[in-house]
Scaffold this motif. Structure first.
Motif, PDB file in Angstrom:
ATOM      1  N   VAL A  59      38.826  35.666  20.959  1.00 51.40           N
ATOM      2  CA  VAL A  59      37.581  35.092  21.214  1.00 51.40           C
ATOM      3  C   VAL A  59      36.935  35.514  22.653  1.00 51.40           C
ATOM      4  O   VAL A  59      35.896  35.048  22.661  1.00 51.40           O
TER       5      VAL A  59
ATOM      6  N   ASP B  95      33.425  37.104  23.095  1.00 50.30           N
ATOM      7  CA  ASP B  95      32.417  36.090  22.670  1.00 50.30           C
ATOM      8  C   ASP B  95      31.506  35.547  23.904  1.00 50.30           C
ATOM      9  O   ASP B  95      30.664  34.763  23.594  1.00 50.30           O
TER      10      ASP B  95
ATOM     11  N   ARG C  78      30.330  30.275  25.715  1.00 49.63           N
ATOM     12  CA  ARG C  78      30.658  30.854  24.280  1.00 49.63           C
ATOM     13  C   ARG C  78      29.405  30.006  23.277  1.00 49.63           C
ATOM     14  O   ARG C  78      29.752  28.792  23.351  1.00 49.63           O
ATOM     15  N   THR C  79      28.725  30.643  22.618  1.00 50.56           N
ATOM     16  CA  THR C  79      28.225  29.987  21.522  1.00 50.56           C
ATOM     17  C   THR C  79      28.412  30.326  19.849  1.00 50.56           C
ATOM     18  O   THR C  79      28.679  31.715  19.840  1.00 50.56           O
ATOM     19  N   VAL C  80      28.451  29.719  19.149  1.00 47.15           N
ATOM     20  CA  VAL C  80      28.449  29.829  17.923  1.00 47.15           C
ATOM     21  C   VAL C  80      27.305  29.370  17.066  1.00 47.15           C
ATOM     22  O   VAL C  80      27.031  28.090  17.080  1.00 47.15           O
ATOM     23  N   ASP C  81      26.702  30.200  16.154  1.00 48.15           N
ATOM     24  CA  ASP C  81      25.490  29.850  15.464  1.00 48.15           C
ATOM     25  C   ASP C  81      24.383  28.907  16.407  1.00 48.15           C
ATOM     26  O   ASP C  81      23.913  28.127  15.853  1.00 48.15           O
TER      27      ASP C  81
ATOM     28  N   THR D 246      29.536  26.103  22.492  1.00 50.58           N
ATOM     29  CA  THR D 246      31.087  25.531  21.920  1.00 50.58           C
ATOM     30  C   THR D 246      32.102  25.420  23.075  1.00 50.58           C
ATOM     31  O   THR D 246      33.082  24.783  23.019  1.00 50.58           O
TER      32      THR D 246
END
Length: 280
Positions: A229, A232, A246-249, A253
Protein backbone atom coordinates in the motif's frame (compact mmCIF):
# COMPACT_ATOMS: atom_id res chain seq x y z
CA UNK A 1 -26.74 43.74 18.72
CA UNK A 2 -27.76 42.83 22.29
CA UNK A 3 -25.36 42.22 25.17
CA UNK A 4 -25.35 38.43 24.71
CA UNK A 5 -24.47 38.72 21.03
CA UNK A 6 -21.73 41.22 21.82
CA UNK A 7 -20.29 38.90 24.44
CA UNK A 8 -20.40 35.96 22.01
CA UNK A 9 -18.53 38.04 19.45
CA UNK A 10 -15.85 38.92 21.97
CA UNK A 11 -15.57 35.25 22.92
CA UNK A 12 -15.10 34.22 19.28
CA UNK A 13 -12.10 36.53 19.09
CA UNK A 14 -10.41 34.29 21.67
CA UNK A 15 -11.62 30.88 20.43
CA UNK A 16 -8.50 30.08 18.39
CA UNK A 17 -6.24 30.82 21.37
CA UNK A 18 -8.42 28.79 23.72
CA UNK A 19 -8.40 25.78 21.39
CA UNK A 20 -4.60 26.01 21.27
CA UNK A 21 -4.41 25.94 25.07
CA UNK A 22 -6.91 23.08 25.35
CA UNK A 23 -5.23 20.97 22.65
CA UNK A 24 -1.88 21.19 24.40
CA UNK A 25 -3.52 20.31 27.68
CA UNK A 26 -5.65 17.41 26.41
CA UNK A 27 -4.06 16.10 23.19
CA UNK A 28 -7.54 15.57 21.75
CA UNK A 29 -9.14 17.97 19.29
CA UNK A 30 -12.64 16.85 20.24
CA UNK A 31 -12.00 17.23 23.97
CA UNK A 32 -10.35 20.58 23.31
CA UNK A 33 -13.49 21.81 21.57
CA UNK A 34 -15.59 20.57 24.50
CA UNK A 35 -13.36 22.47 26.93
CA UNK A 36 -13.65 25.65 24.88
CA UNK A 37 -17.43 25.30 24.76
CA UNK A 38 -17.55 24.84 28.53
CA UNK A 39 -15.55 28.03 28.94
CA UNK A 40 -18.23 29.83 26.90
CA UNK A 41 -20.98 28.42 29.12
CA UNK A 42 -19.16 29.69 32.20
CA UNK A 43 -18.63 33.09 30.62
CA UNK A 44 -22.28 33.37 29.60
CA UNK A 45 -23.34 32.65 33.20
CA UNK A 46 -20.90 35.16 34.71
CA UNK A 47 -21.03 38.90 35.23
CA UNK A 48 -18.93 39.79 32.19
CA UNK A 49 -18.94 43.46 33.15
CA UNK A 50 -16.69 42.61 36.10
CA UNK A 51 -14.08 40.90 33.87
CA UNK A 52 -11.34 43.40 33.03
CA UNK A 53 -9.07 41.06 31.04
CA UNK A 54 -11.31 38.71 29.09
CA UNK A 55 -8.46 36.84 27.37
CA UNK A 56 -6.70 36.14 30.65
CA UNK A 57 -9.95 35.17 32.36
CA UNK A 58 -10.86 32.72 29.58
CA UNK A 59 -7.36 31.21 29.53
CA UNK A 60 -7.61 30.56 33.25
CA UNK A 61 -11.10 29.08 32.90
CA UNK A 62 -10.21 26.76 30.03
CA UNK A 63 -7.10 25.67 31.95
CA UNK A 64 -9.27 24.81 34.95
CA UNK A 65 -11.73 22.89 32.74
CA UNK A 66 -8.89 20.94 31.13
CA UNK A 67 -7.40 20.14 34.53
CA UNK A 68 -10.72 18.68 35.64
CA UNK A 69 -10.94 16.62 32.43
CA UNK A 70 -7.41 15.25 32.90
CA UNK A 71 -8.13 14.32 36.50
CA UNK A 72 -11.34 12.63 35.42
CA UNK A 73 -9.38 10.55 32.91
CA UNK A 74 -6.97 9.44 35.62
CA UNK A 75 -9.83 8.40 37.89
CA UNK A 76 -11.30 6.09 35.22
CA UNK A 77 -8.85 3.24 34.91
CA UNK A 78 -10.72 1.83 31.94
CA UNK A 79 -10.26 5.07 29.97
CA UNK A 80 -8.08 4.26 26.92
CA UNK A 81 -6.71 7.79 26.49
CA UNK A 82 -3.26 7.10 28.05
CA UNK A 83 -2.78 4.37 25.43
CA UNK A 84 -3.65 6.65 22.53
CA UNK A 85 -1.50 8.94 20.46
CA UNK A 86 -2.42 12.61 20.65
CA UNK A 87 -4.64 13.78 17.80
CA UNK A 88 -2.58 15.02 14.84
CA UNK A 89 -3.05 18.47 13.33
CA UNK A 90 -3.00 18.14 9.53
CA UNK A 91 -2.05 20.85 7.06
CA UNK A 92 -2.49 20.26 3.33
CA UNK A 93 -0.71 21.84 0.39
CA UNK A 94 2.70 23.37 -0.20
CA UNK A 95 2.01 27.10 -0.30
CA UNK A 96 3.77 29.29 2.30
CA UNK A 97 0.50 30.53 3.77
CA UNK A 98 -0.57 26.98 4.58
CA UNK A 99 2.81 26.10 6.05
CA UNK A 100 2.70 29.26 8.18
CA UNK A 101 -0.31 27.78 9.94
CA UNK A 102 1.90 25.08 11.42
CA UNK A 103 3.58 27.70 13.60
CA UNK A 104 0.46 27.41 15.73
CA UNK A 105 0.79 23.65 16.13
CA UNK A 106 3.16 21.74 18.36
CA UNK A 107 5.28 18.73 17.45
CA UNK A 108 4.00 15.24 18.14
CA UNK A 109 7.12 14.30 20.11
CA UNK A 110 6.39 17.12 22.54
CA UNK A 111 2.69 16.21 22.71
CA UNK A 112 3.58 12.62 23.60
CA UNK A 113 5.80 13.84 26.46
CA UNK A 114 3.08 16.20 27.69
CA UNK A 115 0.70 13.26 27.75
CA UNK A 116 3.02 11.50 30.22
CA UNK A 117 2.94 14.36 32.75
CA UNK A 118 0.51 14.36 35.63
CA UNK A 119 -2.36 16.89 35.33
CA UNK A 120 -0.84 19.49 37.64
CA UNK A 121 2.57 19.38 35.91
CA UNK A 122 0.94 19.63 32.52
CA UNK A 123 -1.13 22.62 33.51
CA UNK A 124 1.80 24.45 35.07
CA UNK A 125 4.05 23.86 32.07
CA UNK A 126 1.50 24.57 29.35
CA UNK A 127 0.08 27.72 30.89
CA UNK A 128 3.40 29.19 32.01
CA UNK A 129 5.94 28.07 29.43
CA UNK A 130 3.68 28.08 26.37
CA UNK A 131 1.20 30.85 27.17
CA UNK A 132 3.03 33.05 29.70
CA UNK A 133 0.44 32.78 32.46
CA UNK A 134 1.94 33.84 35.79
CA UNK A 135 2.65 31.30 38.52
CA UNK A 136 0.39 33.31 40.83
CA UNK A 137 -2.56 32.71 38.47
CA UNK A 138 -1.70 29.02 37.99
CA UNK A 139 -1.32 28.56 41.74
CA UNK A 140 -4.89 29.74 42.23
CA UNK A 141 -6.14 27.13 39.72
CA UNK A 142 -4.18 24.35 41.44
CA UNK A 143 -4.81 25.58 44.98
CA UNK A 144 -1.07 25.53 45.68
CA UNK A 145 1.55 28.13 46.45
CA UNK A 146 3.34 29.91 43.59
CA UNK A 147 6.59 28.28 44.74
CA UNK A 148 5.05 24.80 44.55
CA UNK A 149 3.60 25.62 41.13
CA UNK A 150 7.01 26.77 39.94
CA UNK A 151 8.43 23.42 41.03
CA UNK A 152 5.75 21.58 39.02
CA UNK A 153 6.66 23.53 35.89
CA UNK A 154 10.36 22.90 36.49
CA UNK A 155 9.82 19.13 36.76
CA UNK A 156 7.73 19.15 33.60
CA UNK A 157 10.34 21.24 31.80
CA UNK A 158 13.04 18.69 32.54
CA UNK A 159 10.85 15.96 31.05
CA UNK A 160 9.97 18.03 28.01
CA UNK A 161 13.61 18.80 27.28
CA UNK A 162 14.00 15.13 26.41
CA UNK A 163 11.53 15.40 23.53
CA UNK A 164 13.16 14.98 20.12
CA UNK A 165 13.45 18.16 18.04
CA UNK A 166 13.20 17.70 14.26
CA UNK A 167 15.23 19.33 11.50
CA UNK A 168 13.60 22.66 10.61
CA UNK A 169 13.75 22.22 6.81
CA UNK A 170 10.40 20.70 5.79
CA UNK A 171 11.58 20.17 2.20
CA UNK A 172 14.55 18.21 3.52
CA UNK A 173 12.26 16.20 5.76
CA UNK A 174 10.12 15.31 2.76
CA UNK A 175 13.13 14.12 0.78
CA UNK A 176 13.95 11.68 3.56
CA UNK A 177 10.32 10.54 3.76
CA UNK A 178 10.21 10.05 -0.02
CA UNK A 179 13.38 7.98 0.11
CA UNK A 180 11.91 5.87 2.92
CA UNK A 181 8.67 5.37 1.00
CA UNK A 182 10.53 4.43 -2.19
CA UNK A 183 12.63 1.89 -0.32
CA UNK A 184 9.50 0.39 1.23
CA UNK A 185 7.80 0.12 -2.16
CA UNK A 186 10.61 -1.97 -3.66
CA UNK A 187 11.35 -3.93 -0.48
CA UNK A 188 14.87 -2.52 -0.03
CA UNK A 189 15.55 -3.44 3.60
CA UNK A 190 19.12 -2.09 3.66
CA UNK A 191 18.06 1.32 2.37
CA UNK A 192 15.28 1.48 4.95
CA UNK A 193 17.72 0.75 7.77
CA UNK A 194 20.15 3.38 6.44
CA UNK A 195 17.46 6.05 6.71
CA UNK A 196 16.62 5.18 10.32
CA UNK A 197 18.46 6.18 13.48
CA UNK A 198 19.73 3.08 15.32
CA UNK A 199 17.34 3.72 18.23
CA UNK A 200 14.39 4.87 16.09
CA UNK A 201 11.02 4.65 17.81
CA UNK A 202 7.79 3.66 16.05
CA UNK A 203 4.43 4.25 17.73
CA UNK A 204 1.46 2.85 15.80
CA UNK A 205 -2.15 3.11 16.90
CA UNK A 206 -4.22 0.50 15.10
CA UNK A 207 -7.67 -0.85 15.98
CA UNK A 208 -7.55 0.97 19.30
CA UNK A 209 -4.23 -0.58 20.34
CA UNK A 210 -0.97 1.32 20.62
CA UNK A 211 2.08 -0.67 19.55
CA UNK A 212 5.61 0.58 20.22
CA UNK A 213 8.61 -0.78 18.28
CA UNK A 214 12.21 0.32 18.77
CA UNK A 215 15.33 -0.23 16.67
CA UNK A 216 16.21 0.30 13.00
CA UNK A 217 15.99 -3.33 11.91
CA UNK A 218 12.69 -3.89 13.68
CA UNK A 219 11.09 -0.73 12.28
CA UNK A 220 12.37 -1.47 8.76
CA UNK A 221 10.88 -4.95 8.92
CA UNK A 222 7.57 -3.44 9.96
CA UNK A 223 7.68 -1.02 7.02
CA UNK A 224 8.13 -3.91 4.60
CA UNK A 225 4.88 -5.44 5.83
CA UNK A 226 3.01 -2.51 4.25
CA UNK A 227 4.89 -2.30 0.94
CA UNK A 228 1.78 -3.21 -1.06
CA UNK A 229 0.00 0.00 0.00
CA UNK A 230 3.05 2.26 0.00
CA UNK A 231 2.14 3.70 -3.40
CA UNK A 232 -1.18 5.03 -2.05
CA UNK A 233 0.25 7.69 0.26
CA UNK A 234 0.41 11.44 -0.34
CA UNK A 235 2.24 14.25 1.44
CA UNK A 236 0.70 16.13 4.35
CA UNK A 237 2.13 18.21 7.18
CA UNK A 238 1.42 16.71 10.59
CA UNK A 239 1.96 19.13 13.46
CA UNK A 240 4.36 21.02 11.25
CA UNK A 241 6.47 18.00 10.26
CA UNK A 242 6.60 15.92 7.08
CA UNK A 243 3.97 13.22 7.03
CA UNK A 244 1.98 10.93 4.78
CA UNK A 245 -1.72 10.29 4.41
CA UNK A 246 -3.67 7.47 2.78
CA UNK A 247 -7.30 7.72 1.72
CA UNK A 248 -9.66 5.02 0.49
CA UNK A 249 -12.89 6.01 -1.27
CA UNK A 250 -12.48 9.55 -0.04
CA UNK A 251 -12.00 8.57 3.62
CA UNK A 252 -8.76 9.14 5.46
CA UNK A 253 -7.56 5.74 6.70
CA UNK A 254 -3.92 6.23 7.70
CA UNK A 255 -1.73 9.15 8.77
CA UNK A 256 1.95 8.99 9.57
CA UNK A 257 4.48 11.59 10.70
CA UNK A 258 8.26 11.26 10.58
CA UNK A 259 10.50 13.09 13.02
CA UNK A 260 13.80 13.62 11.24
CA UNK A 261 17.00 14.85 12.86
CA UNK A 262 20.33 15.23 11.07
CA UNK A 263 18.85 13.51 8.03
CA UNK A 264 17.75 10.36 9.87
CA UNK A 265 14.30 9.28 11.01
CA UNK A 266 14.30 9.16 14.82
CA UNK A 267 10.56 8.74 15.49
CA UNK A 268 7.54 7.61 13.49
CA UNK A 269 3.94 8.00 14.66
CA UNK A 270 1.13 6.26 12.77
CA UNK A 271 -2.64 6.50 13.18
CA UNK A 272 -4.54 3.78 11.34
CA UNK A 273 -8.30 3.47 11.03
CA UNK A 274 -10.98 5.59 9.39
CA UNK A 275 -13.00 5.75 12.61
CA UNK A 276 -10.02 7.07 14.57
CA UNK A 277 -9.31 9.73 11.94
CA UNK A 278 -12.86 10.72 11.02
CA UNK A 279 -13.02 13.53 13.56
CA UNK A 280 -10.01 15.26 12.01
Amino acid sequence: MDDKDALAQRFEEHRHHLRAVAYRMLGSLGDAEDAVQESWFRLSRSDAGEIHNLGGWLTTVVGRVCLDMLRSRESRREDPMPDRLPDPILTFGDDPEQEALTADSVGLALMVVLQELNPAERLAFVLHDMFSVSFDEIARILDRTPAATRQLASRARRRVQGAAVPDSDVAGQRRVVDAFLSAARVGDFESLVALLAPDVLLRAEMAGTLTVIKGAAEVAARALMFRTVAQDFEHVLVNGAAGLMRTVDGRMTTVGVYLIRDGLIVEIDIWDGADRLSGL
